[in-house]
Write a protein that holds these residues in place. Structure first.
Motif, PDB file in Angstrom:
ATOM      1  N   UNK A   1     -12.181  -0.109   3.117  1.00 35.25           N
ATOM      2  CA  UNK A   1     -12.692   0.380   1.830  1.00 35.25           C
ATOM      3  C   UNK A   1     -11.626   0.283   0.743  1.00 35.25           C
ATOM      4  N   UNK A   2     -10.368   0.582   1.099  1.00 40.20           N
ATOM      5  CA  UNK A   2      -9.302   0.495   0.093  1.00 40.20           C
ATOM      6  C   UNK A   2      -9.248  -0.922  -0.462  1.00 40.20           C
ATOM      7  N   UNK A   3      -9.378  -1.905   0.438  1.00 44.93           N
ATOM      8  CA  UNK A   3      -9.339  -3.274  -0.065  1.00 44.93           C
ATOM      9  C   UNK A   3     -10.578  -3.604  -0.881  1.00 44.93           C
ATOM     10  N   UNK A   4     -11.727  -3.292  -0.307  1.00 45.40           N
ATOM     11  CA  UNK A   4     -12.984  -3.695  -0.931  1.00 45.40           C
ATOM     12  C   UNK A   4     -13.190  -2.997  -2.283  1.00 45.40           C
ATOM     13  N   UNK A   5     -12.842  -1.704  -2.356  1.00 39.75           N
ATOM     14  CA  UNK A   5     -13.153  -0.937  -3.570  1.00 39.75           C
ATOM     15  C   UNK A   5     -12.051  -1.007  -4.616  1.00 39.75           C
ATOM     16  N   UNK A   6     -10.803  -1.167  -4.165  1.00 38.64           N
ATOM     17  CA  UNK A   6      -9.705  -1.096  -5.134  1.00 38.64           C
ATOM     18  C   UNK A   6      -8.935  -2.415  -5.240  1.00 38.64           C
ATOM     19  N   UNK A   7      -8.296  -2.809  -4.134  1.00 35.48           N
ATOM     20  CA  UNK A   7      -7.338  -3.924  -4.194  1.00 35.48           C
ATOM     21  C   UNK A   7      -8.009  -5.232  -4.621  1.00 35.48           C
ATOM     22  N   UNK A   8      -9.186  -5.484  -4.083  1.00 38.16           N
ATOM     23  CA  UNK A   8      -9.881  -6.741  -4.347  1.00 38.16           C
ATOM     24  C   UNK A   8     -10.013  -7.013  -5.842  1.00 38.16           C
ATOM     25  N   UNK A   9     -10.188  -5.935  -6.604  1.00 42.30           N
ATOM     26  CA  UNK A   9     -10.393  -6.105  -8.043  1.00 42.30           C
ATOM     27  C   UNK A   9      -9.079  -6.291  -8.796  1.00 42.30           C
TER      28      UNK A   9
ATOM     29  N   UNK B   1      -3.793   6.112  -5.324  1.00 41.77           N
ATOM     30  CA  UNK B   1      -4.561   6.450  -4.123  1.00 41.77           C
ATOM     31  C   UNK B   1      -3.827   7.485  -3.274  1.00 41.77           C
ATOM     32  N   UNK B   2      -2.492   7.406  -3.276  1.00 48.54           N
ATOM     33  CA  UNK B   2      -1.701   8.381  -2.520  1.00 48.54           C
ATOM     34  C   UNK B   2      -2.055   9.800  -2.994  1.00 48.54           C
ATOM     35  N   UNK B   3      -2.027  10.011  -4.321  1.00 51.42           N
ATOM     36  CA  UNK B   3      -2.338  11.347  -4.841  1.00 51.42           C
ATOM     37  C   UNK B   3      -3.804  11.683  -4.621  1.00 51.42           C
TER      38      UNK B   3
ATOM     39  N   UNK C   1       0.586  -3.056 -11.755  1.00 55.01           N
ATOM     40  CA  UNK C   1      -0.728  -2.402 -11.751  1.00 55.01           C
ATOM     41  C   UNK C   1      -1.227  -2.165 -10.336  1.00 55.01           C
ATOM     42  N   UNK C   2      -0.923  -3.113  -9.458  1.00 59.82           N
ATOM     43  CA  UNK C   2      -1.333  -2.940  -8.066  1.00 59.82           C
ATOM     44  C   UNK C   2      -0.596  -1.753  -7.453  1.00 59.82           C
ATOM     45  N   UNK C   3       0.701  -1.651  -7.762  1.00 63.49           N
ATOM     46  CA  UNK C   3       1.480  -0.535  -7.223  1.00 63.49           C
ATOM     47  C   UNK C   3       0.958   0.785  -7.776  1.00 63.49           C
ATOM     48  N   UNK C   4       0.651   0.804  -9.081  1.00 68.92           N
ATOM     49  CA  UNK C   4       0.130   2.036  -9.673  1.00 68.92           C
ATOM     50  C   UNK C   4      -1.185   2.426  -9.011  1.00 68.92           C
TER      51      UNK C   4
ATOM     52  N   UNK D   1       0.850  -1.192   0.000  1.00 70.39           N
ATOM     53  CA  UNK D   1       0.000   0.000   0.000  1.00 70.39           C
ATOM     54  C   UNK D   1       0.886   1.243   0.000  1.00 70.39           C
ATOM     55  N   UNK D   2       1.168   1.768  -1.190  1.00 70.60           N
ATOM     56  CA  UNK D   2       1.984   2.979  -1.300  1.00 70.60           C
ATOM     57  C   UNK D   2       1.315   4.130  -0.533  1.00 70.60           C
ATOM     58  N   UNK D   3      -0.004   4.085  -0.431  1.00 68.77           N
ATOM     59  CA  UNK D   3      -0.741   5.195   0.158  1.00 68.77           C
ATOM     60  C   UNK D   3      -0.879   5.059   1.673  1.00 68.77           C
ATOM     61  N   UNK D   4      -0.108   4.178   2.299  1.00 65.08           N
ATOM     62  CA  UNK D   4      -0.330   3.894   3.721  1.00 65.08           C
ATOM     63  C   UNK D   4      -0.169   5.138   4.598  1.00 65.08           C
TER      64      UNK D   4
END
Ligand SMILES: Nc1ncnc2c1ncn2[C@@H]1O[C@H](COP(=O)(O)OP(=O)(O)OP(=O)(O)O)[C@@H](O)[C@H]1O
Ligand SMILES: [Mg+2]
Lengths: 234, 324
Positions: free
Chosen positions: B116-124, B140-142, B132-135, B74-77
């Motif tokens: 929410x980060x997992x459910x809305x973004x990572x899960x997919x 999300x960071x920005x 792509x996961x890192x991007x 999670x770059x946005x941690x």
């Protein structure tokens, strides 16, 4: 107990199982034998839901397996001892067994099941704090079988339990299959040690290139010229 | 066995480096060992480094937990920490919620953000290429920074709560907020350790990080364990926010001041390895503190980065990492 009718399965564009029909009755021990790459592991993985069936029907005691989500299959009484054991290597033996009792019903009976497994494998009790990855091959197989037994299954799927073990240990593993049957469990076992496995099971299926080629009573197959020539090197 | 030896050696080398960095500059400057050894401000700097290390350890723990289980960085941690700091700040300074209520609320907010980060973004993206996961988490960071800028402006906000400091000895003063941060972080690390080793759910979280497929055979819904870990990871970010908001101003880019160091800690310790991250947090925080004491704070970071880069050559998989 378990019935598969016309099951197809595969990976990506590759089809590994064609139209497999197979039945395991309650209390039976059934073997699946066949050459490397025949699809034996794939068959086990389809049954326990690790890969989806692409066609056909699968039932466990009248419950539809195809429609059951993978993590609910163990609730139906099916426990899978995977190929290569697949223990959690950096966790203790006891924690591995604990994970075998992950489902709520088994979790409630955890200490009773643990005692059962330790009775079956006193060695596991001695080693309960050791990291599973540091166990010997035979001990790892005991741990993997113990982990599967923790969920109090009705049907045990064993995928090549004797692979990579010394002959003495192989003997013990087959002895164990007998003991497990005496406990009232039904067993479906994949094996390369054809000669030995046919002595502990009632019936067997021969899987070749993804299709069931032959099936029959264990003694019958053990006596068949074709099986003796192809799988026993006799 | 050989591997354990290298780990021990690395820690010995880090300790040696620490001693050198602590005393050598003063010896060179003063030409006198006695002075260097009796320099109380040096010890104050060491203690502050230790206290900083506690919070960094907490942050790296959350990140490592998520990485270990979900296998996504999670770059946005640190930006979730930033949102938590804003949450606490607004609840307390704007709505007058007592701090002792605002803080748990902040933890709840970040736990929900983690979920929410997992459910809305990572899960997919679980089956996507790692890049792509890192991007996505980088994006999300920005996103979080922009949302914070729009919602809260770019002003630096301060909670305006000072806990003061107390004298440890005649000359060494310790800030209460730093001490509280350290103690809380340490307690939380211990709590997380107990959770992971003594409970079914915690054991399952460790297990799934070792073999995700097999946990399905055990009857665990993978998605659920991922969500639980993401929410706990988010909650740990919120806890870090509670501790940091007492010491630092909040602004939309505050995450940048500790996000990169948190990643360095995780990588230095061995990605996903919580024990390694814990050790690495204290190594880097002491390097920063000592470099900062003898030279400038910036030099502290230079030392930490230099050590990090050197270690990446020596042991790319991290101090406690496993060679894959
Ligand atoms: N993950 C996978 N992706 C693609 N193809 C696979 C995968 N796993 C297995 N296969 C292919 O499916 C076929 C059947 O494999 P499977 O592992 O079921 O064989 P097996 O009978 O268990 O063999 P063995 O006796 O060597 O264990 C093989 O041709 C194999 O290459
Ligand atoms: Mg196989």
């Amino acid at each position: 107990m378990l019935t598969l009718s016309n099951v197809d399965a595969g990976y990506g564009t590759f089809q590994a199982l064609f139209d497999c029909t197979l039945e395991v009755n309650a209390g039976e021990a059934v073997a699946v034998i066949g050459p490397n790459g025949a699809g034996k592991t794939t068959l086990m993985r389809v049954i326990s839901g690790l890969i989806p069936a692409r066609g056909g029907r699968m039932d466990m005691e009248g419950r539809d397996l195809v429609a059951t989500p993978p993590h609910r299959i163990v609730d139906l009484g099916i426990a899978h001892v995977p190929e290569n054991r697949r223990l959690f290597p950096r966790m203790s033996v006891e924690d591995n067994l604990r994970m075998g009792a992950f489902v709520p019903s088994a979790r409630a009976a955890f200490s009773r099941r643990l005692e059962f497994v330790y009775d079956l494998f006193p060695r596991m009790k001695e080693r309960r704090h050791q990291l599973a990855g540091t166990l010997s091959g035979g001990e790892q197989q005991m741990c993997a079988i113990g982990r599967a037994l923790m969920s109090e299954p009705k049907l045990l799927l064993l995928d090549e339990p004797s692979a990579g073990l010394a002959p003495v240990i192989v003997q013990r593993i087959f002895e164990l299959v007998r003991v497990i049957r005496e406990q009232g469990l039904t067993v479906l076992i994949v094996e390369q040690n054809v000669q030995q496995v046919l002595r502990v099971v009632d019936r067997a299926y021969v899987l070749e290139a993804g299709s069931i080629r032959m099936s029959g009573a264990a003694e019958e197959l053990a006596a068949s010229d074709e099986i003796r020539r192809l799988y026993m090197g006799l | 066995m050989g591997r354990i030896d290298t780990r021990v050696w690395l820690i010995v080398i880090a300790a040696g480096l620490f001693v050198c960095l602590a005393y050598v500059p003063a010896i060179i400057r003063e030409g006198n060992l006695g002075f260097a050894v009796s320099d109380v401000f040096l010890y104050e700097a060491m203690i502050n480094g230790l206290l900083l290390g506690g919070v960094l350890a907490l942050l790296s723990l959350g990140l490592n937990l998520i990485f270990g289980v979900v296998d996504v960085v999670w770059i946005c941690y640190a930006e979730i920490v930033m949102l938590g700091m804003y949450g606490i700040y607004y609840l307390h300074s704007f709505y007058g919620v007592p701090l002792l209520l605002a803080m748990p609320a902040g933890i709840l907010i970040t736990a929900i953000i983690g979920y929410a980060v997992h459910e809305l973004v990572i899960r997919h993206l679980l089956d996507s290429a790692p890049i792509n996961q890192l991007l996505a988490t980088g994006g999300l960071l920005f996103f979080f920074q922009s949302v914070a800028t729009l919602a809260f402006g770019i002003d630096f906000r301060n909670l305006g709560v000072s806990l003061g400091s107390f004298p440890l000895t005649e000359d060494i003063y310790i800030s209460w907020s730093r001490l509280a941060a350290f103690v809380t972080a340490a307690a939380c690390v211990a709590g997380l350790y107990l959770f992971l080793t003594r409970t079914f759910m915690g054991t399952a979280i460790r297990a799934i990080s070792q073999d995700r497929e097999i946990m399905t055979l055990m009857g665990a819904a993978q998605g659920r364990l991922y969500l639980i870990s993401s929410a706990i990871g988010g909650g740990l970010a919120g806890l870090a926010a509670c501790l940091l908001v007492l010491q630092y101003d909040v602004h939309p880019f505050v995450g940048l001041s500790f996000g990169p160091i948190t990643f360095m800690i995780c990588v230095l310790g061995g990605l996903g390895n919580m024990v390694g991250g814990f050790i690495a947090a204290f190594i880097l925080s002491e390097l920063i503190a000592l470099g900062g004491y003898h030279f400038d704070l910036e030099w502290g970071y230079v030392f930490a980065f230099a050590f990090f880069i050197a270690m990446m050559f020596v042991r790319p998989e991290g101090i406690m990492g496993r060679r894959s």
